[in-house]
Design a protein around this motif. Structure first.
Motif, PDB file in Angstrom:
ATOM      1  N   THR A 163       0.813  -1.218   0.000  1.00  0.00           N
ATOM      2  CA  THR A 163       0.000   0.000   0.000  1.00  0.00           C
ATOM      3  C   THR A 163       0.847   1.270   0.000  1.00  0.00           C
ATOM      4  OG1 THR A 163      -0.175  -0.125   2.426  1.00  0.00           O
ATOM      5  CG2 THR A 163      -1.981  -1.080   1.143  1.00  0.00           C
ATOM      6  N   GLY A 164       2.170   1.107   0.084  1.00  0.00           N
ATOM      7  CA  GLY A 164       3.060   2.264   0.008  1.00  0.00           C
ATOM      8  C   GLY A 164       3.045   3.152   1.240  1.00  0.00           C
ATOM      9  N   VAL A 165       2.803   2.545   2.415  1.00  0.00           N
ATOM     10  CA  VAL A 165       2.820   3.330   3.659  1.00  0.00           C
ATOM     11  C   VAL A 165       3.815   2.681   4.629  1.00  0.00           C
ATOM     12  CG1 VAL A 165       0.419   4.047   3.381  1.00  0.00           C
ATOM     13  CG2 VAL A 165       0.942   2.000   4.742  1.00  0.00           C
ATOM     14  N   SER A 166       4.095   3.361   5.742  1.00  0.00           N
ATOM     15  CA  SER A 166       4.987   2.785   6.747  1.00  0.00           C
ATOM     16  C   SER A 166       4.256   1.675   7.497  1.00  0.00           C
ATOM     17  CB  SER A 166       5.434   3.862   7.743  1.00  0.00           C
ATOM     18  OG  SER A 166       4.349   4.231   8.574  1.00  0.00           O
ATOM     19  N   ILE A 167       5.018   0.808   8.139  1.00  0.00           N
ATOM     20  CA  ILE A 167       4.401  -0.287   8.889  1.00  0.00           C
ATOM     21  C   ILE A 167       3.575   0.260  10.050  1.00  0.00           C
ATOM     22  CG2 ILE A 167       6.370  -0.678  10.445  1.00  0.00           C
ATOM     23  CD1 ILE A 167       5.740  -3.744  10.030  1.00  0.00           C
ATOM     24  N   ASN A 168       4.016   1.373  10.649  1.00  0.00           N
ATOM     25  CA  ASN A 168       3.240   1.980  11.736  1.00  0.00           C
ATOM     26  C   ASN A 168       1.887   2.489  11.246  1.00  0.00           C
ATOM     27  OD1 ASN A 168       5.077   1.484  13.756  1.00  0.00           O
ATOM     28  ND2 ASN A 168       6.131   3.442  13.535  1.00  0.00           N
ATOM     29  N   THR A 169       1.868   3.035  10.028  1.00  0.00           N
ATOM     30  CA  THR A 169       0.599   3.502   9.453  1.00  0.00           C
ATOM     31  C   THR A 169      -0.332   2.320   9.206  1.00  0.00           C
ATOM     32  OG1 THR A 169       1.665   5.403   8.416  1.00  0.00           O
ATOM     33  CG2 THR A 169      -0.453   4.726   7.515  1.00  0.00           C
ATOM     34  N   ALA A 170       0.229   1.228   8.683  1.00  0.00           N
ATOM     35  CA  ALA A 170      -0.579   0.023   8.437  1.00  0.00           C
ATOM     36  C   ALA A 170      -1.157  -0.514   9.750  1.00  0.00           C
ATOM     37  CB  ALA A 170       0.266  -1.051   7.747  1.00  0.00           C
ATOM     38  N   LEU A 171      -0.325  -0.569  10.784  1.00  0.00           N
ATOM     39  CA  LEU A 171      -0.787  -1.035  12.100  1.00  0.00           C
ATOM     40  C   LEU A 171      -1.871  -0.117  12.651  1.00  0.00           C
ATOM     41  CD1 LEU A 171       2.671  -1.993  13.622  1.00  0.00           C
ATOM     42  CD2 LEU A 171       0.752  -3.564  13.347  1.00  0.00           C
ATOM     43  N   GLY A 172      -1.673   1.190  12.479  1.00  0.00           N
ATOM     44  CA  GLY A 172      -2.655   2.162  12.969  1.00  0.00           C
ATOM     45  C   GLY A 172      -3.994   2.012  12.272  1.00  0.00           C
ATOM     46  N   ARG A 173      -3.940   1.813  10.954  1.00  0.00           N
ATOM     47  CA  ARG A 173      -5.192   1.648  10.192  1.00  0.00           C
ATOM     48  C   ARG A 173      -5.941   0.391  10.637  1.00  0.00           C
ATOM     49  NH1 ARG A 173      -3.098   3.300   4.075  1.00  0.00           N
ATOM     50  NH2 ARG A 173      -2.978   5.545   4.471  1.00  0.00           N
ATOM     51  N   MET A 174      -5.183  -0.676  10.912  1.00  0.00           N
ATOM     52  CA  MET A 174      -5.806  -1.919  11.373  1.00  0.00           C
ATOM     53  C   MET A 174      -6.461  -1.695  12.733  1.00  0.00           C
ATOM     54  SD  MET A 174      -6.366  -5.028  10.543  1.00  0.00           S
ATOM     55  CE  MET A 174      -6.864  -6.558  11.324  1.00  0.00           C
ATOM     56  N   ARG A 175      -5.758  -1.002  13.606  1.00  0.00           N
ATOM     57  CA  ARG A 175      -6.296  -0.730  14.944  1.00  0.00           C
ATOM     58  C   ARG A 175      -7.599   0.057  14.861  1.00  0.00           C
ATOM     59  NH1 ARG A 175      -5.500  -0.268  20.276  1.00  0.00           N
ATOM     60  NH2 ARG A 175      -6.036   1.678  21.296  1.00  0.00           N
ATOM     61  N   TYR A 176      -7.604   1.099  14.037  1.00  0.00           N
ATOM     62  CA  TYR A 176      -8.817   1.913  13.907  1.00  0.00           C
ATOM     63  C   TYR A 176      -9.952   1.133  13.242  1.00  0.00           C
ATOM     64  CZ  TYR A 176      -6.477   6.114  15.558  1.00  0.00           C
ATOM     65  OH  TYR A 176      -5.837   7.034  16.345  1.00  0.00           O
TER      66      TYR A 176
END
Length: 199
Positions: A163-176
């Motif tokens: 998706t072209g994002v950082s792993i922290n962004t991916a984790l954050g999106r999953m959390r939300y």
């Protein structure tokens, strides 16, 4: 330079200039990964092979039409095409992933009811339908990560790359995504196992 030593971007440039063999190298290089991505979703080898062919055909059409603009990111782009085709197939088959919440519990594993079996089945089906609707209502970025994680069983690093994002962004999106699903389910009037919503 042998074609097997060329980068994906170099092979794509050659293919755009009419070298059909260059795409054959790309296909050989990435077909196993694309197949596995699809197979994890459809769980059927023959169907996965058909969808893999469809994915590469779609890629060829996109490249030949001049619409490909993901220079240097061929594999993540191919995985997104494979992902979308497999998800479309999955939706048509009316099967949805098991959603595991932050505490490790699964919405369907905890649906154990002591009432009459017929009523149980109705409640379970209602919950399935509700969950499907709520997944579709999630913001696109959250839905994408949730689907990649649970349909495709991709790691968060793979999701970040695709998706072209950082792993922290991916984790954050999953959390939300999980927080939003929990809120939606908590506000529904359907019968459900309250233990599922513990934090």
């Amino acid at each position: 330079m042998r074609k097997t030593k060329l980068t994906d971007g170099q092979l794509l440039s050659q293919y755009k200039n009419g070298n059909e063999e260059a795409f054959a190298v790309l296909l050989e290089r990435h077909k196993d990964r694309v197949f596995t991505t699809i197979y994890l979703i459809v769980k059927d080898r023959y169907q996965a092979e058909d969808l893999m062919q469809d994915a590469f055909i779609k890629a060829i059409k996109t490249i030949k039409s001049g619409k490909y603009n993901e220079e240097g990111k061929f594999l993540p782009w191919m995985l997104r095409i494979a992902h979308n085709l497999a998800i479309d197939h999955f939706r048509k088959a009316k099967r949805y992933p098991e959603i595991v919440m932050e505490d490790g519990s699964s919405v369907f594993n905890t649906l154990e009811f002591s009432e009459a079996p017929i009523e149980n089945e109705h409640i379970k089906q209602d919950t399935h339908n509700l969950l499907k609707r709520y997944i579709q209502e999630l913001p696109e970025a959250q839905k994408e990560v949730l689907v990649m994680r649970h349909y495709m069983q991709m790691s968060f690093q793979e999701i970040a790359d695709a998706t072209g994002v950082s792993i922290n962004t991916a984790l954050g999106r999953m959390r939300y995504a999980l927080i939003n699903l929990r809120k939606k389910l908590n506000h529904s009037n359907i019968a459900y196992d309250q233990n599922f919503y513990r934090k």
